[in-house]
Design an enzyme around this catalytic site. Structure first.
Site, PDB file in Angstrom:
ATOM      1  N   GLU A 471       0.697  -1.043  -0.043  1.00  0.00           N
ATOM      2  CA  GLU A 471      -0.077   0.013  -0.056  1.00  0.00           C
ATOM      3  C   GLU A 471       1.083   1.271  -0.050  1.00  0.00           C
ATOM      4  OE1 GLU A 471      -3.482  -0.347   2.038  1.00  0.00           O
ATOM      5  OE2 GLU A 471      -4.116   1.462   1.897  1.00  0.00           O
ATOM      6  N   GLU A 748      -2.253   0.673  13.195  1.00  0.00           N
ATOM      7  CA  GLU A 748      -3.537   1.251  12.493  1.00  0.00           C
ATOM      8  C   GLU A 748      -4.727   0.966  13.241  1.00  0.00           C
ATOM      9  OE1 GLU A 748      -3.609  -1.115   9.044  1.00  0.00           O
ATOM     10  OE2 GLU A 748      -4.853   0.465   7.919  1.00  0.00           O
TER      11      GLU A 748
HETATM   12  C1  BGC Z   1      -5.166   2.948   4.673  1.00  0.00           C
HETATM   13  C2  BGC Z   1      -5.559   3.903   5.622  1.00  0.00           C
HETATM   14  C3  BGC Z   1      -6.594   4.765   4.417  1.00  0.00           C
HETATM   15  C4  BGC Z   1      -7.697   3.908   4.274  1.00  0.00           C
HETATM   16  C5  BGC Z   1      -8.719   4.639   3.584  1.00  0.00           C
HETATM   17  C6  BGC Z   1      -6.311   2.071   4.434  1.00  0.00           C
HETATM   18  O1  BGC Z   1      -5.981   0.908   3.574  1.00  0.00           O
HETATM   19  O2  BGC Z   1      -4.125   2.225   5.345  1.00  0.00           O
HETATM   20  O3  BGC Z   1      -5.023   4.517   6.506  1.00  0.00           O
HETATM   21  O4  BGC Z   1      -6.985   6.014   5.034  1.00  0.00           O
HETATM   22  O5  BGC Z   1      -7.442   2.862   3.583  1.00  0.00           O
HETATM   23  O6  BGC Z   1      -9.728   3.694   3.254  1.00  0.00           O
END
Ligand code: BGC
Length: 866
Positions: A471, A748
């Site tokens: 990501e 997270e």
């Molecule tokens: C990210 C987040 C992001 C979110 C939004 C995730 O996969 O890691 O931090 O803001 O997606 O949907």
């Protein structure tokens, strides 16, 4: 001895003002003095002629302002004629106090411009032939060009960038210390180049300019897509050599370059790097190397109008860490524990037979004693080094990849592992640290350290969400909530102004603020689906709220001016999507990662997404109105203030009962309503928020949206004790639960690691995400008590609110006017507070049980009964 001294002068937000892109850089300085209450009455600025002087030496005087009656010392307009390309100027400043004091001249500070006009670029883009390119994230390619200098060298500059990632060499020596250059920007709108002083690397006679080129963000993989900006990588370089007689020689990327594959057989940001040292062509980047077998490079057109000078420092290696422990896993693997979750890579020293391959696999956590690889999703995070078989140790560090890890598994290590054989190299944007926090609770201190490490782990030229899985993109919402904490911890205005320029550029092309920035054109083309790419509250509001935060913290009105069109476009767009000023349609991330949301449905928050979206619309309209007023646009200011009022009224009609309860009875709903001033019955709403937090056993009930606001919301309702109960809670979910589980970065999810030690089953489980660490801003402003009361900290707010059983706390911040600090201690009966107020500023001191007062610059101590 003079008691007033001017620190060195800085240019715009540059940490290093070399190769800058601003022809008239604004100047800032700080004053050091022991005179209490010192204020600047005037300043003098002198500019050197520059061209003939060496860095640091006194220069003959060119332009001088004479004495200017002004108290300004931050981002003062450039006093001379605008600079042309390649121009160098020294600047020094002398100040006069309102008390008649005067400083000496500051030391000279130097700035040099890069190439300011597209017409300065003669270089074409030199691309390795397609036959050498592998599939994306394939081999890194070598490019070289010999040239001869017929005369001595007075000065030489290399202006360089790439489609892809590059590392350049001159005569076998690496140029600069950048990592992952040129970073990731919205390449099809803005491609940063770097300027290097390479005078010392050149010699009369034969020379070689060379580079290694990898796919990186340009062509490599992001999520599951490749070739995001193009299918061909290329180097763009212009080496300008000035001879003592004033003549110049220019060597550029052109048709004279030759290319080959080299030792890096595959490299990608997610998957890691494979290096076969046997394939390293000895001496390839030096003169005299026989490249007749190499293939000629292609030259491709490129648009020099896209090339921009950087506004912040590059990514660098900032620290190395030795392993804390060498573990043997239950299955017999050798795993190094660095004791700290970080972003970067390993450097190894290894000795063994030629052709022997060592593997390095990275992970953030262990599960049952083995690397937990599932959270990496599709990122292999695997580096491999194949030995040349030297008689002595070989040293290697991958060059075009980075990983998020605390643990590294060594595979196939030949012989014994000795101390120093493997170190972790921390890599991130080389930001200047500007803020510290410390208090009497070791768990809160660790939380604060974790926030700092998560910021370090996620600033890779751009602010990303996470450094480990497949990501690592610039999610707008994450930065939107974290920006206040970020701006305290590090001087990030420079790099973030680049990211905001990208946001504006991608917004213009995409039609809305994209969910992450940079937003590659392939995504724009492929993700028409609004659930992926449509306007989303709290995320898209980064367009308005990030510039606003930076303005509050730096006083840079110019940044608001540059972003104004983008801010305005966002608010205007949302205004067209609302019905009766309610934003209740379309996809929303909402209060993302509400702790009650199921692991596989992070968006299923308890708070109605329409409430979140309408609240944010009101907030952004309010900020836009204030911005318009500051920028001298009274018409806009009135229009957006009216819009904000209408949205607020709609919010109340839809979501607030006549007695002050909210339609969503959640922590986040009340935090939003109180923080964004959306509820008139503040007392009732505050009381309800306290009830909700108490009913949850003082456990956090907020996701990305409510988390940065809830402690402030409680305090604004006078519920300091409840805010502290929440802050110091250790049970899950809470800020300190991860700390009790051994976290060294912010997670997270509130429960990325479950209480039983297993990894959260959600497929999106990072251990290095800064969003929930936004609470650090509360630690600085309220626990320690250091906040800006006016933009740029020109007036400080000293308002510590001791609680939570803490006996002391302190924070320090390098404000644009110099270091400010607040520290307090309490013996249970008396609160003693010391505040350092920088020269040229004042502070509003607001302590419990003491009348508010305004103090001038200097060090002040106060005592108040508790
Ligand atoms: C990210 C987040 C992001 C979110 C939004 C995730 O996969 O890691 O931090 O803001 O997606 O949907």
């Amino acid at each position: 001895m003079t008691r007033v001294r001017v620190s060195s002068v800085t240019f715009e937000h540059h940490r290093e003002a070399f190769g800058i892109g601003e022809p008239a850089p604004r100047l800032s300085w700080t004053v050091v003095t022991d005179i209490s209450g010192w204020r600047q009455a005037g300043y003098e600025i002198e500019l050197s002629d520059g061209a003939t002087t060496d860095r640091g030496n006194a220069a003959s005087s060119g332009t001088a302002t004479g004495r200017v009656e002004s108290a300004e010392s931050v981002l003062v307009p450039w006093p001379g004629a605008p600079l042309g390309s390649r121009e160098r100027r020294g600047v020094r400043v002398r100040v006069h106090g309102t008390d008649g004091s005067a400083s000496d001249w500051s030391p000279w500070s130097w700035a040099e411009t890069g190439l300011l006009h597209p017409s300065d670029w003669q270089a074409s883009a030199t691309a390795p032939p397609s036959t050498l390119l592998g599939t994306p994230d394939g081999p890194a390619l070598l490019l070289r060009r010999d040239f001869t200098l017929h005369g001595p060298i007075a000065r030489a500059r290399l202006y360089i960038t790439a489609h892809g990632l590059y590392e350049a060499e001159l005569n076998g020596r690496t140029i600069g210390d950048d990592v992952l250059a040129p970073g990731w920007t919205s390449y099809h709108h803005r491609l940063p180049y770097r300027t290097h002083d390479v005078t010392a690397l050149l010699r009369e006679g034969p020379n070689t300019l060379a580079a290694t080129l990898a796919d990186g963000w340009y062509r490599g993989r992001t999520f599951d897509r490749t070739n995001l900006y193009g299918a061909r990588t290329a180097l763009i370089a212009q080496l300008e050599i000035t001879h003592p007689d004033g003549t110049t020689t220019v060597v550029t990327t052109d048709g004279e370059w030759r290319c080959a594959t080299g030792p890096i057989t595959a490299t990608g940001l997610y998957d890691g790097e494979k290096h076969d040292a046997r394939l390293h062509p000895q001496g390839w980047s030096e003169p005299g190397f026989d490249d007749r077998e190499w293939l000629p490079a292609d030259t491709l057109p490129h648009d020099p109008a896209l090339l921009v000078a950087p506004t912040g420092p590059p990514v660098r290696r900032t620290e190395t860490l030795a392993p804390k422990e060498v573990l043997t896993s239950p299955s017999g693997k050798t795993i190094l524990d660095f004791g700290q979750n970080l972003a970067g890579r390993l450097r190894i020293r290894v000795q063994g037979p030629a052709g022997h391959t060592v593997s390095l696999r990275h992970a953030e956590v262990l599960e049952q004693g083995e690397l937990a690889l599932r959270p990496l999703r599709g990122a292999a995070a695997l580096d491999e080094y194949t030995l040349r078989g030297d008689p002595g140790p070989e040293t290697w560090e991958p060059r075009f990849t980075t990983h998020g890890f605390r643990y590294a598994q060594l595979g196939n290590w030949p012989g014994e592992l000795r101390p120093g054989d493997v170190v972790a190299v921390v890599c991130h944007t080389d930001l200047r640290a500007t803020g510290t926090f410390e208090c009497s609770d070791p768990l809160l201190n660790r939380l604060h350290d974790n926030v700092r490490w998560s910021m370090r782990g996620n600033y890779v030229g751009l602010p990303t969400d996470c450094p480990q899985r497949d990501e690592r993109v610039g999610w707008t919402g994450d930065l939107q909530v974290f920006a206040p904490a970020a701006a305290f911890l590090y001087d990030c205005a420079g790099p973030l102004s680049s990211w905001l320029a990208d946001l504006a550029a991608d917004q213009g092309a995409h039609g809305t603020v994209p969910p992450f920035v940079p937003w590659p054109p392939r995504y724009a083309a492929e993700h028409a689906d609004p659930a992926w790419a449509g306007p989303a509250a709290a995320w898209g509001d980064a367009a308005v709220l990030v510039p606003w935060t930076l303005y509050q913290r730096t006083g840079d009105l110019g940044l608001l001016e540059s972003q104004y069109a983008s801010m305005q476009a966002w608010v205007e767009q949302i205004a067209t999507l609302t019905r009766g000023h309610l934003w209740d349609e379309g996809f929303q991330y909402g209060d993302w990662l509400d702790p009650a949301a199921p692991p596989d449905q992070p968006g299923r928050a308890r708070t109605d997404p329409a409430l979140v979206a309408t609240a944010y619309h009101a907030r952004s309209a309010t900020v836009l109105a204030e911005t318009a007023a500051l920028l001298g646009r009274p018409g806009d200011a009135a229009r957006y203030a009216e819009l904000a009022e209408n949205v607020r009224a709609a919010f109340r009609r839809e979501f607030v009962t006549p007695s002050g309860r909210l339609a969503c009875d959640t922590q986040t709903a009340y935090a939003l309503a109180l923080s964004f001033d959306l509820v008139e019955q503040r007392e009732r709403a505050g009381r309800r928020l306290v009830e909700l937090v108490e009913a949850d056993g003082h456990r956090i009930g907020t996701g990305f949206v409510g988390t940065p606001l809830i402690c402030d919301a409680l305090c604004s309702a006078g519920a300091y004790d409840t805010a502290y109960e929440l802050l110091t809670q250790r049970e899950c979910p809470s800020w300190l639960y991860p700390v009790t589980m051994g976290a060294t970065t912010v997670w997270e999810r509130w429960d990325s690691l479950l209480p039983d030690g297993t990894v959260n089953p959600g497929e999106m489980t990072s251990f290095n995400h800064y969003a929930l660490g936004a609470v650090a801003d509360f630690l600085h402003r309220t626990v320690a008590g250091l906040a800006p009361a006016a933009p740029g900290y020109r007036r400080l707010l000293v308002r510590p609110r001791p609680g939570g059983g803490l006996t002391h706390a302190r924070a320090r911040h390098d404000t644009p006017y110099g270091p400010a600090a607040v520290s307090w201690s309490s013996d249970g009966e008396t609160l003693t507070v010391t505040a350092i107020v920088p020269p040229g500023t004042t502070a509003l001191v607001d302590l419990p049980n003491l009348a508010e007062r305004e103090v001038a610059a200097g060090t002040h101590t106060f005592s108040a009964p508790l």
